[in-house]
Structure formats: C-alpha cells, structure tokens
Design a protein around this motif. Structure first.
Motif, PDB file in Angstrom:
ATOM      1  N   ARG B  93       9.700  80.150  36.911  1.00  0.00           N
ATOM      2  CA  ARG B  93       9.189  80.000  35.525  1.00  0.00           C
ATOM      3  C   ARG B  93      10.026  81.222  34.586  1.00  0.00           C
ATOM      4  NH1 ARG B  93       3.463  79.744  37.028  1.00  0.00           N
ATOM      5  NH2 ARG B  93       3.770  81.852  37.788  1.00  0.00           N
ATOM      6  N   LYS B  94      10.315  82.000  35.261  1.00  0.00           N
ATOM      7  CA  LYS B  94      11.177  83.169  34.203  1.00  0.00           C
ATOM      8  C   LYS B  94      12.540  82.598  33.734  1.00  0.00           C
ATOM      9  CE  LYS B  94      13.299  87.585  34.963  1.00  0.00           C
ATOM     10  NZ  LYS B  94      13.786  88.815  35.886  1.00  0.00           N
ATOM     11  N   ALA B  95      13.219  81.898  34.713  1.00  0.00           N
ATOM     12  CA  ALA B  95      14.308  81.058  34.165  1.00  0.00           C
ATOM     13  C   ALA B  95      14.106  80.190  33.176  1.00  0.00           C
ATOM     14  CB  ALA B  95      14.854  80.608  35.389  1.00  0.00           C
ATOM     15  N   ARG B 119       6.973  70.297  30.153  1.00  0.00           N
ATOM     16  CA  ARG B 119       8.001  70.430  31.250  1.00  0.00           C
ATOM     17  C   ARG B 119       7.623  71.871  31.889  1.00  0.00           C
ATOM     18  NH1 ARG B 119      13.805  67.608  30.049  1.00  0.00           N
ATOM     19  NH2 ARG B 119      12.536  65.985  29.094  1.00  0.00           N
ATOM     20  N   PHE B 120       7.145  72.885  31.114  1.00  0.00           N
ATOM     21  CA  PHE B 120       6.967  74.259  31.791  1.00  0.00           C
ATOM     22  C   PHE B 120       5.651  74.138  32.643  1.00  0.00           C
ATOM     23  CE2 PHE B 120       4.972  78.521  31.024  1.00  0.00           C
ATOM     24  CZ  PHE B 120       5.942  79.142  31.454  1.00  0.00           C
ATOM     25  N   LEU B 124       7.083  71.993  36.402  1.00  0.00           N
ATOM     26  CA  LEU B 124       7.440  73.163  37.093  1.00  0.00           C
ATOM     27  C   LEU B 124       6.576  73.138  38.436  1.00  0.00           C
ATOM     28  CD1 LEU B 124       8.610  76.285  35.634  1.00  0.00           C
ATOM     29  CD2 LEU B 124       7.099  76.529  37.575  1.00  0.00           C
ATOM     30  N   ASN B 125       5.228  72.792  38.153  1.00  0.00           N
ATOM     31  CA  ASN B 125       4.359  72.684  39.127  1.00  0.00           C
ATOM     32  C   ASN B 125       4.675  71.558  40.452  1.00  0.00           C
ATOM     33  OD1 ASN B 125       2.601  74.673  38.398  1.00  0.00           O
ATOM     34  ND2 ASN B 125       1.013  73.044  37.423  1.00  0.00           N
ATOM     35  N   GLU B 126       5.232  70.735  39.828  1.00  0.00           N
ATOM     36  CA  GLU B 126       5.767  69.639  40.677  1.00  0.00           C
ATOM     37  C   GLU B 126       7.114  70.265  41.591  1.00  0.00           C
ATOM     38  OE1 GLU B 126       4.941  65.691  40.760  1.00  0.00           O
ATOM     39  OE2 GLU B 126       3.457  67.203  40.743  1.00  0.00           O
ATOM     40  N   SER B 127       7.807  70.669  40.681  1.00  0.00           N
ATOM     41  CA  SER B 127       8.891  71.381  41.570  1.00  0.00           C
ATOM     42  C   SER B 127       8.697  72.446  42.642  1.00  0.00           C
ATOM     43  CB  SER B 127      10.001  72.044  40.426  1.00  0.00           C
ATOM     44  OG  SER B 127      10.312  71.276  39.492  1.00  0.00           O
ATOM     45  N   ARG B 302       8.522  63.818  42.741  1.00  0.00           N
ATOM     46  CA  ARG B 302       8.729  65.116  42.510  1.00  0.00           C
ATOM     47  C   ARG B 302      10.085  65.425  42.013  1.00  0.00           C
ATOM     48  NH1 ARG B 302       4.339  67.308  46.713  1.00  0.00           N
ATOM     49  NH2 ARG B 302       2.611  67.081  45.347  1.00  0.00           N
ATOM     50  N   LEU B 303      11.081  64.806  42.452  1.00  0.00           N
ATOM     51  CA  LEU B 303      12.461  65.339  42.231  1.00  0.00           C
ATOM     52  C   LEU B 303      12.690  64.770  40.700  1.00  0.00           C
ATOM     53  CD1 LEU B 303      14.583  64.188  45.298  1.00  0.00           C
ATOM     54  CD2 LEU B 303      14.459  66.440  44.199  1.00  0.00           C
ATOM     55  N   ALA B 304      11.884  63.841  40.421  1.00  0.00           N
ATOM     56  CA  ALA B 304      12.116  63.382  38.810  1.00  0.00           C
ATOM     57  C   ALA B 304      11.615  64.586  37.996  1.00  0.00           C
ATOM     58  CB  ALA B 304      11.109  62.189  38.618  1.00  0.00           C
ATOM     59  N   GLY B 305      10.604  65.340  38.412  1.00  0.00           N
ATOM     60  CA  GLY B 305      10.043  66.714  37.796  1.00  0.00           C
ATOM     61  C   GLY B 305      11.082  67.554  37.801  1.00  0.00           C
TER      62      GLY B 305
END
Lengths: 583, 595
Positions: B93-95, B119-120, B124-127, B302-305
């Motif tokens: 999240r920081k990055a 995306r944020f 990010l949740n998906e990742s 999730r990789l798409a995210g």
C-alpha cells in the motif's frame, strides 16, 4: 409498531407476484427435505455396512451395499434437482421483478422521481437485487437443509443412544461460549483497523483529487506523511488483531476435536460394554458433523438471509413508487388558444411555499413565448403543469379545448416536444435516438431533422455514421452536439407545442445561436415556449413573461418591457451595458 | 504470468522465511490432523473389535497429546504467516500510494481517479489475498493431497491406485463442465451489465421517457434483456449444480473402498482398521482433485489484479527537471540566450497531450513585468488551463521557452520552479484535517513549526477568513471533513485563499471560479482575491468583466493560440474582434449575477 411493519419483508406481495413459479420453490424445498433424510439414511447404511463386516455377515453386507449405492444415487439426484429448481425459481423471480420495477419506474410521477435519488434507485436494482437473488438461490436452501438434517440426525442419534448423544451435545454450548469470549478482542481491533482503513482511503481519495495542487505546492512528502500516520495505526491494530485471531484459530481447530474425542472415548467404552454396535458408533461420528454444522454456520447463513431479505425488501419498495394516471380523454388541440392558465396556484407536495401564486396567461397558436426570471421563480413549474406532471390546487389549466385534469397523459404529451437543459440520449444508435421523437417516424423525417439541427456533416464523418452509439457510452459527442441531437428528436416529434426548458443555457454561444436559429426558422404554426437564462437571444420572441416568486412580475413584448423600464429592463440592461459601452 | 508473479514477490522478499515457514506449517498441520484422525479411528476400531479397553484409553490419550502438539506448531506458523502478510500488505500500500504522489501529472490524466482508487482498494486486496488465501489453500491442498496419497499407498497400494483413479476420473468429468461454467458465468456478467445499463437509462432518462411516451419502447427492451439474462442465469446455475453434484461423486471412492475392504475384512477382520484409516485419508486425495481447478482459477483471476497494481507501481517518478531539448526532436532547438527579463517570459510555447497530435498550445508568446496583472480569456477548450499547467511544469512543452527572472524552466529543479508560483484553481482544494493543517500545506512539504499563530491569523484576515474561523467552535483547530464539506462554498474558498496568502510566492496563477456563490460571499471572496493579486505577477483566467477591466493586458485565446491582445478598451474598439463579440454575447459575468 408501524415502523416495524414497514421493515418486514412483503411476503404476500412476493408470493402473489411469483404466481405459479412459487410451486417450483415449494418443490425445491420438498426435495431438500428428502435430501436431508437421505443423508441420515446414508450414515445409517454406513453403520450397517460396518456392523455386517464385524459380524462377518456377507449376505447382510451385500444387501447394505446395494442399498447404500442406491441411496447415494438418490442423494446426488435430489441434490442436483433442488439446486436446479432453486435456480429456475430465483432467475424467474429476478426477471419478473426487473420487469415489474422497470414498468413502474417508466410510469412513475415526477414527484416520486424527486423523492428518490438516482444513485439509490441504481443500488437497489444492483447490489440489493444481487443479495436477494443470492439468498433465493442458495442461502434459503442451505438453511432449510442444515436445520432439517440436524433435526433428523439428532432424532436418529437420540433413538440409538440418548446418553451418548446428550453427552456430546453438552460440549457444544461450552465451545460456543468460549469462541464468543475469545473473539471479542478481535472484533475490537477489527473495528479499529476498519476505521484506519477508512482514513487511508480518504487520504488516497484526497491525494488523487488534489494531484495538481499537491504538485503545484510541492506537497508530496506532506501527503505521504499523513498517509503513513494512518498506515502505522492500521499496522498496529491489525497486528494485534492478527495475533488474537491466530489464537482463535488454534483454539477453534483444537476444540472441534473435543466432541469427537468424547464420541471416541465414551462411545468406544459403550461398544466394549456391548451397549452400542460399532456401526452405530461410526454413524455417530458421521452424523455429528450434521449437528455441529448448523451451530457453526448458522450465524453466517442467518446473517446472509437477513441481508438478503433486507435487500429484497428495499428492491420491492420500488414497486410502491406512485405512478401516473393511465386513463383520460384525448382533447383537441386545434384551437386558437393552445394553453391557458386561469389564476393558477400550485405548491409542490409536502412544501409550504407556493411555487405558483395566482398565475394567468394564455399562449396562442404560432406564438413564441419566453418565461424569464431568477431560479426558483416558477418557470419550470409552469412547464411541469403543461406536461401534466402535477395538477394545480387552485385555478384552472386548459390545454386545447380540454381541462388539464381530463387529458390522458399520453395524448397530452403527444402534443408537446421537449428539450431540457441536460441533453439525454439513449444508449443506442443516433438514428434510433432521433427517431424516438415519434415512435412511428420514418427514416426521411429523421434525416431531415438531423440536417436541420446541422448534425448531418458531423455524423457523415463518423465511421459508424447514423449507427454510432450515443448515450453515456458515446462520450465522443460534446454537450452541444448532444443537445442538437435532442433538438432533432424534438423536431421529429412534429408536435404543435415545443417546450424548451433552459435548453441552451449550458452551451457555448455559437451552439446556442445555432439552436435558436433552428427555432426561429420553424414554420409559423408551430408554437414555442422557452425558459431562458440569458436574455439577449430573446429579442425575437413574441411575448415575454417575467416571473418572480411564483407571480407574474410583468409581461409583454421585448420592446414594450424595455419601455416600461421595470424588472425586465434592468435585467436586460445589466447584460447589455457592455455593448452600449463599446459602441 | 511468471513475470507478474515475480514482480509481486518483491514485496514478499524481506519476509520470505517467515512466510514460507507459515505456509508450509499450515500445509503440514492440515495433513497431520487428517492423518491423526485416520489413525485414531483405526486404533479405535481395533480396540473395539478386540474389546481392548486399555488400547482405547491409550488411543484417546495419544490423540490428545498429538492434537495439543499440533496446536503449538499451529500457533507458531500462524503468527509467522499472519505477521508476514500484514507487513506485505503495508509495504504494497505504501509503495502504491507514494508512487501515485510522485509520478508525473500526466499519469493522473491517463488513469481517472476512480480507476486509480479501485486499483488501490480492489486490486491491492486481490494481491494480498493471493498470498493470504490462494497460496495457503494451494499449500494445504498439496500437502494434504500428496501426503494422504503416499500414506494410502504405503498402507495398501492397490486401494491407493483405485482411489487416485476415481478422484482423477471425477476430475476429468468436471473439466468440460468447468469450461462451460466459466463461459456461462462470463455471459451472465455481460447480460447483467447490459440490463443495468438499460435500467440506468430508465433512471436518468425518466423524464424524457414520460414526455415522449417511450415507456412501451423501453419496456420492450427491458423485457428482452431480462429474458436473455434469465436464460443465461439458469444455464449458469444448472451447470454449477452439475459441477457440485459431480464433485460429490468422490463419495463413490468411500463407498467402493468400504465394499472392497469390507469383503476382505469379512474374511479377515484384522484388516478393518486399515480400511477405516484409508476411508478417512481418502478425503485429502478427493480435496486435491476437486479443489485444484478452483484454486488455479482463483490464482489466475487474482494475478490480473496484481498486473493492474504493478502496472501503476512501475511507472517512473517525475524527473527532477523538465528535459531539454523538448520531447520531439523535430521541434528541438538550442536554448537561446534569454533576455535578462525580470518578470515571466514565455516564447513560442507549444504543447500537445501525449497520444494526441492536436496542439493545445500553439506558439504562445508573452511577457509579464513583475507586479503586472494579465487576464486570459477565451472559449472553453481554448487552452487557458493547459497553459497554466505547462507553466507549472506539469507537462513538458513540445517546444518553446519559459523563464522567470532570467531562469529557464529547463534549468531549474522542478521543486524550486514550482515554489515560485501560487496556483489558485477554480475549486478550493481542502483536505480532511484541521484548518491549521490545511494552512500548513502552504509551505513546501508542510514543514511544521513554520507557521506561527500570528502569521496564520494575519493571512486569514487578509483573506477575509479570520472572523468566521474565530466563530467556529474550535477555531483554527476546526476539523474539516473530506473536501471541506462541512463549510460553505465561500468559506472553503477563503480558507484556500488564506493558504495562498501564506505562500508568498512571486507569481500568482488564478483560475477564477465561475460564480456559484450568493452575492454577499461573492463580494467577500472577490475582495480577498484582489488583495491577493496586489504586488504579484498575476495571471488570471478570467470569467468576470471586473477582472478583465483591471488587467494590464488581456490575451484572448482560441484553439491554443493568442489571437488578440491589449487592454479591455482597445480590444472593444476592434469592430469585428472576437473578444468584443464574446463580451457583447454576455459570456463574461457581471459581478452581481442576475439571479
């Protein structure tokens, strides 16, 4: 009490709407009940199988084998059909609701539309409808299945050994209470972390919306630090929550073994004592899952069902939208006076102040009339009355030869063509959009109207030409171009009365001038009523009505009003002063 | 896909040991618990069959000890897993956040703020979920499945083959259904979106539908669309029911083992415990085959995210200086010797947005002496706002030069260049937090301690804001909501103006707000704005007659070019002037609006 009643799910409305489809769901529920019983029978047959093995009864073993295979086949089939029927039910109901609500919405009164936010109307049809459908499709059956299987299994176990059953059941409340106590601090930290995440989100939104200012003022690090503050809080709370929830998980996994250990120990002892067959012990192990399941999953499923019914209720509230009257007569419009207001007073439902206060005027065939005045003066209200959106409380509105309240609204609106401030186009091709001005219009009319609105050259250059999609997705059109298409649509309508509600006030000068030219060049017999913001383009109209706080301040021709040196004159002069200065 | 995985693993790197320990721990534990259960059941069976009470007690005790030991391991690996996951989430999240702050503004034009926000949040949740759920489920599945298979093979390889065969058969049976199911689900999504598009037109076009009697037309479309959606939904759910029913068929494995094993055990009752153990272990094998496809589908999704996330994170940061020669070689020319002009100097400035050939600014030239005020006027889309953005160094020019006080934009560090400007956009920019905090943002990076109470209040007085702030409950510590929504429009503008006073930069870029205020607040704001312009080199995008009258020079822009320039009087004297016709058409507002 009445509020509580309002909160309840409108079951009777729902069932009435379902019609015969409800029997599909009834059948699905019936099959689920059969399925529950079959699952317990399956457990029992596994017990039989083990018993016959231990007793070395090969004949009984063969019998049990055949039964268990058929039972298994039956569970598979009933499982599939219950799901299949639930799908039929939920999808059919979904379509029914979509249609009924869309129909209501398309006929809803102006007042009803003002009481409901468009965002709210959207979210009811998307997220609420999803929750409701998911409940019909899955959760309802899961709940019924869970409860009936548990009950049937419990009866079966109590029948075979009530003592062992009660001993096992005694563990369950202890487990549940322990879980609640342990999860409390987790909940506390979850709430805090959720709040931190909300703050982080706000920072992100602000950093994105303020992207320009942040760069202009060199505030990148400033905003990063604000974010890092909230992020550190989130980290602290989430770490605490994480540690706590690990303990909870460890405890949860360990504790699920307790009832099984009780069954193993106590049950094994009973078998050795000869009070229980080994098969029944295995049935216990198998069926225990069915009893434990509702206890573990019930809160989640009940939560989903609650959310689903609440969603369904919100969705079905849309069916209560008040709709416009559908009856009435077709009046004749071929009169010298098209619209007459006699001492009309009107206040919007639920409002204290009068929107119109004793207004009288008449609009004759072929006239070009403008209503001007500050916002909130009642200009738009007059339009809404002419369209039949509302009826006045006092006085009389006549359109053609027929009083407003007697008109059928469909026929009334066939007499008018409207252009409103926000150009709205449907998400379909340009040609269809313009042709919607009149359902039975022919392509030539559409072509002519588009040419009149001076959109033909632009459209020719588009790769898809007249089939180019307009509407929200057709972002390639500017506001002015969209408005010109709306004017073309109004032209196609070929109605005696044209209503322009601030149709040009959001446009730039050139486009405004183009649209006004179209209006000016209309055939003499077309009547045009406009609401206008800027006064300078109004010099060509026949009659100007100046409104103020729901009353007519003055009216007359442009020149007369200027001579009168009243309100209109001062408004107009304020706008024209610069012109005078310059020349 | 491999590259995406690689790029996301860089966030895991500092915590690799912790994470792998946690994930493997979870896998081992899940297999161990399954295996205990199997052997406890087997021992239980033999103790019962042999009526051996001592063995029964021993079995239960063994089980308790093993489960307790597992609990300890579970605690260790759980803590390792959870804390590594939280750190990964924080770092990602920081990055992402800091990247959105430091990238060039053009990135924000390319990705609308809703897109970046989604995306944020979502991607990010998906990742994170990829590490949190997918990889963990994968590990558990593999350990349980492979562990159980090996154990079964050791116990009885014939039954082992049989079980793996059945599970594999069921899996093969499921493959074509899964493929159809995926397609059917996509179709449902599409049709649902189609319906909602239609419905949203019903909501936003309701007036038009009524006034044009189009209820029947739209209903017909709704009817057809909901019919298509219904059919797609029924198909999807039927396939789903089939898939679930087929997955249940692994139960056939249990039954068949009971039958095969049962026949053997009737001959030789001592084999019964092994059969019981195998039946239990079979669950692990079944899970491997039934769960694998779902987990891989989830990982792909999730990789798409992850890809969407990494795409933004890999955008390079804004350079320290605007590059010279300008981006396109055909326009490049050496920097000419700049005149020792004291004020703002702009020569031949051209600009086009990336991926567009249309010149939004076309050879703009002007000079402003220190302390002068100039106004930019023209139809919307003529390039006035873009000019401001290029002056602020948000975008690199295609060609041309900008210099202030003899220093070229190409030779000045962007941070220092921007520090010379105070930009006042149309909408007041306020953020959640106290008024004081909002005012501190006047200084570079909001350095705290910079702002004395005295200085702050003086600025607020100049901006006509002090009085109303003092009337607020907590005065300068009054906390603004997001966007300052708990203040009125005029108050918001005055706080933003206070910040502009504090900034004390020599150049003012003012994008005049088109009036949305009542006349009293309008007057108060106007007064503050005039005060702000005093003594500054001011560039104003003007919407008001009063403003242009005060300007030393007016630049009238169209299509990215300055086509007329001069004072108000001189421009009004051009008989067919564009500026003149604009004024006559009433395009510029009177200070007292007519409403």
């Amino acid at each position: 009490m009445s509020k509580k009643e309002k909160q309840a799910f409108p079951t009777s409305v729902f069932l009435k709407m379902a019609g015969t489809v409800k029997y599909v769901m009834g059948l699905a529920v019936g099959i689920v009940l059969v399925y529950s019983v079959l699952k317990v029978v399956e457990g029992h047959m596994l017990a039989r199988l083990v018993d016959t093995i231990v007793q070395q009864d090969s004949h009984g073993f063969l019998q049990a084998t055949i039964v268990i295979i058929s039972v298994f086949g039956a569970t598979l089939i009933s499982f599939f059909f219950a799901k299949f029927l639930a799908a039929q039910f939920s999808e059919r109901m979904n379509a029914k609701l979509q249609r009924a609500i869309s129909k209501k919405l398309s006929q809803a009164t102006d007042h009803a539309m003002h009481q409901n936010h468009s965002g709210d109307l959207m979210s009811r049809m998307s997220s609420d409808a999803n929750l409701f459908q998911e409940m019909l499709q899955q959760d309802l059956l899961l709940l019924i299945n869970g409860i009936t299987t548990a009950i049937v299994a419990l009866i079966y176990l109590l029948y075979h050994n009530w003592f062992l059953t009660l001993m096992v059941l005694a563990c369950l409340p202890v487990i549940l209470i322990a879980a609640v106590i342990l999860s409390r601090p987790v909940e506390k930290y979850t709430t805090q972390a959720q709040k931190d995440l909300g703050e982080i989100n706000t920072h992100a939104k602000e950093a994105l919306s303020g992207a320009e200012m942040i760069r202009a003022f060199n505030l990148q690090s400033f905003f990063l630090n604000r974010f890092l503050g909230s992020e550190a809080n989130w980290f602290r709370h989430t770490m605490k929550k994480g540690r706590q929830s690990v303990i909870l998980v460890v405890f949860g996994i360990l504790i699920t073994f307790v009832p099984f250990l009780v069954v193993f120990g106590l049950g094994g002892y009973l078998v050795i004592q000869g009070q229980l067959t080994i098969g029944i012990l295995f049935a216990f192990i198998q069926l225990l899952n069915y009893i434990a399941f509702p206890l573990q999953e019930l809160p989640t499923i009940l939560g989903k069902i609650k959310a689903g019914t609440a969603g369904g209720r919100r969705l079905m509230e849309l069916l209560d939208l008040s709709v416009e009257k559908q009856e009435g007569k077709k009046g004749h419009i071929d009169q010298p006076v098209l619209v007459r207001f006699d001492n009309v007073s009107f206040r919007y439902p639920g409002q204290k102040e009068l929107a119109l206060d004793g207004i009288s005027f008449s609009i004759e065939r072929g006239e070009k009339v403008a209503f001007v005045g500050p916002s909130g003066c009642g200009k738009s209200t007059i339009f809404k009355l002419i369209q039949g959106d509302y009826l006045p409380q006092n006085g009389k509105v006549t359109v053609g030869d027929t009083p407003l309240e007697l008109w059928s609204l469909t026929d009334l609106r066939d007499q008018t063509a409207v252009v409103v401030q926000e150009p709205f186009l449907f998400d379909t091709g340009i040609e269809e959009n313009v042709s919607l001005g009149r359902i039975d219009s022919v392509p030539e009319e559409v072509k002519t109207a588009i040419a009149e609105a001076q959109m033909d050259r632009f459209i020719q250059e588009l790769p898809d030409g007249m089939q180019t999609r307009a509407g929200e997705l057709g972002a390639r059109f500017s506001g002015g171009q969209r408005q010109r298409l709306c004017v073309a649509r109004a032209m196609v309508r070929n109605a005696p009365l044209i209503l322009m509600d601030e149709a040009t006030s959001a446009l730039d000068n050139d486009t405004e001038a183009q649209i006004l030219r179209i209006i000016r060049e209309l055939p003499k017999e077309r009547t045009v009523v406009m609401i206008a913001h800027r006064l300078s383009p109004l010099t060509f109209v026949d009659w100007i009505v100046v409104l103020d706080q729901g009353r007519i301040a003055e009216q007359g021709k442009h020149d007369e009003l200027l001579e009168k040196n009243g309100r209109y004159a001062s408004l107009f002069r304020a706008q024209m002063m610069e012109e005078a200065d310059a020349s | 896909m491999i590259r995406t995985l690689k790029s996301i693993f860089r966030f895991l790197k500092p915590y690799t040991v912790q994470y792998i320990f946690g994930v493997i721990g979870m896998g081992v534990i899940n297999f161990a618990l399954l295996a205990y259960m199997a052997f406890v059941l087997a021992d239980l069976t033999s103790s019962i069959v042999e009526l051996d009470q001592a063995l029964l007690i021993q079995t239960i005790l063994n089980a308790i000890i093993l489960i307790a030991l597992t609990g300890i391991l579970l605690w260790f690996s759980g803590i390792a897993l959870v804390s590594s996951l939280i750190k990964v989430e924080r770092d990602m999240r920081k990055a992402f956040f800091s990247r959105t702050l430091f990238v060039p503004l053009a990135v924000h034009h390319k990705y609308p703020s809703g897109e970046l926000l989604s995306r944020f949040n979502h991607d990010l949740n998906e990742s994170v979920a990829l590490f949190k759920n997918s990889f963990q489920s994968l590990a558990i599945m593999l350990f349980q499945g492979i562990g159980s298979s090996i154990t079964i093979f050791i116990l009885d390889w014939v039954l082992g083959l049989w079980i793996v065969g059945i599970c594999f058969g069921v899996f093969l049976l499921n493959v074509p259904i899964l493929r159809r199911l995926r397609k059917a689900s996509q179709k449902v999504q599409r049709e649902k979106a189609g319906f909602l598009r239609l419905y949203s037109q019903l909501v936003s076009g309701q007036r038009i539908i009524r006034y044009f009697n189009l209820a029947g037309w739209i209903y017909e479309r709704v009817f057809l669309q909901s019919e298509t959606l219904k059919k797609a939904g029924i198909r999807r759910n039927t396939l789903e029911a089939m898939r679930e029913a087929f997955s249940e068929m692994t139960f056939l494995g249990i039954i068949s083992i009971m039958i095969i094993g049962g026949y053997r055990a009737i001959e030789d009752p001592t084999t019964l415990p092994t059969i019981i153990a195998i039946v239990q272990l079979q669950n692990g094998v079944a899970y491997l085959f039934s769960g694998a496809s779902a987990i891989f589908a989830e990982i792909t999704k999730r990789l798409a995210g992850v890809e969407r996330l990494v795409e933004v994170m890999d955008i390079p940061e804004e350079p320290d200086m605007i590059p010279f020669p300008p981006v396109s070689p055909e326009h490049s020319a050496p920097i000419p010797a700049l005149p020792s002009h004291k004020g703002l100097f702009v020569r031949n400035l051209s600009f086009a947005y990336p991926d567009s050939s249309r010149l939004v600014l076309n050879k703009i030239s002007f000079e402003i002496a220190p302390g002068e005020t100039v106004a930019f006027v023209g139809p919307s889309g003529s390039g006035k706002t873009t000019l401001f953005k290029v002056l602020l160094g948000f975008f690199a020019p295609l060609e041309g030069h900008v210099a202030y006080s003899g220093r070229s934009i190409y030779h000045t560090i962007l941070k220092e260049w921007r520090a010379q400007f105070t930009y006042v956009p149309q909408d007041a920019f306020l953020f959640s937090g106290s008024i004081r905090k909002n005012l501190e943002a006047a200084f570079e990076d909001g350095s705290e301690g910079h702002l004395s109470d005295n200085r702050m209040k003086n600025a607020a007085r100049l901006a006509n804001a002090h009085t109303f702030i003092e009337d607020l409950e907590s005065k300068y510590d009054f906390v603004l909501e997001e966007g300052g929504n708990n203040l009125s429009g005029g108050q918001r503008q005055r706080i933003a103006l206070t910040r502009s006073f504090l900034r004390e930069a020599p150049i003012l870029l003012l994008d005049e707000a088109t009036s949305a205020l009542d006349s009293e607040s309008e007057r108060v704001v106007q007064e503050a704005v005039s005060r702000l312009m005093e003594g500054k080199t001011a560039l104003v995008i003007a919407h008001r007659l009063s403003t242009v009258r005060q300007a030393n020079c007016i630049y009238y822009m169209e299509d990215g070019m300055i086509i007329e320039q001069g004072t108000h009087e001189s421009l009004m004297n051009l008989s067919d002037g564009r500026y003149r016709s604009m004024v006559i058409a009433g395009e510029l507002e009177e200070v007292v609006s007519q409403d």
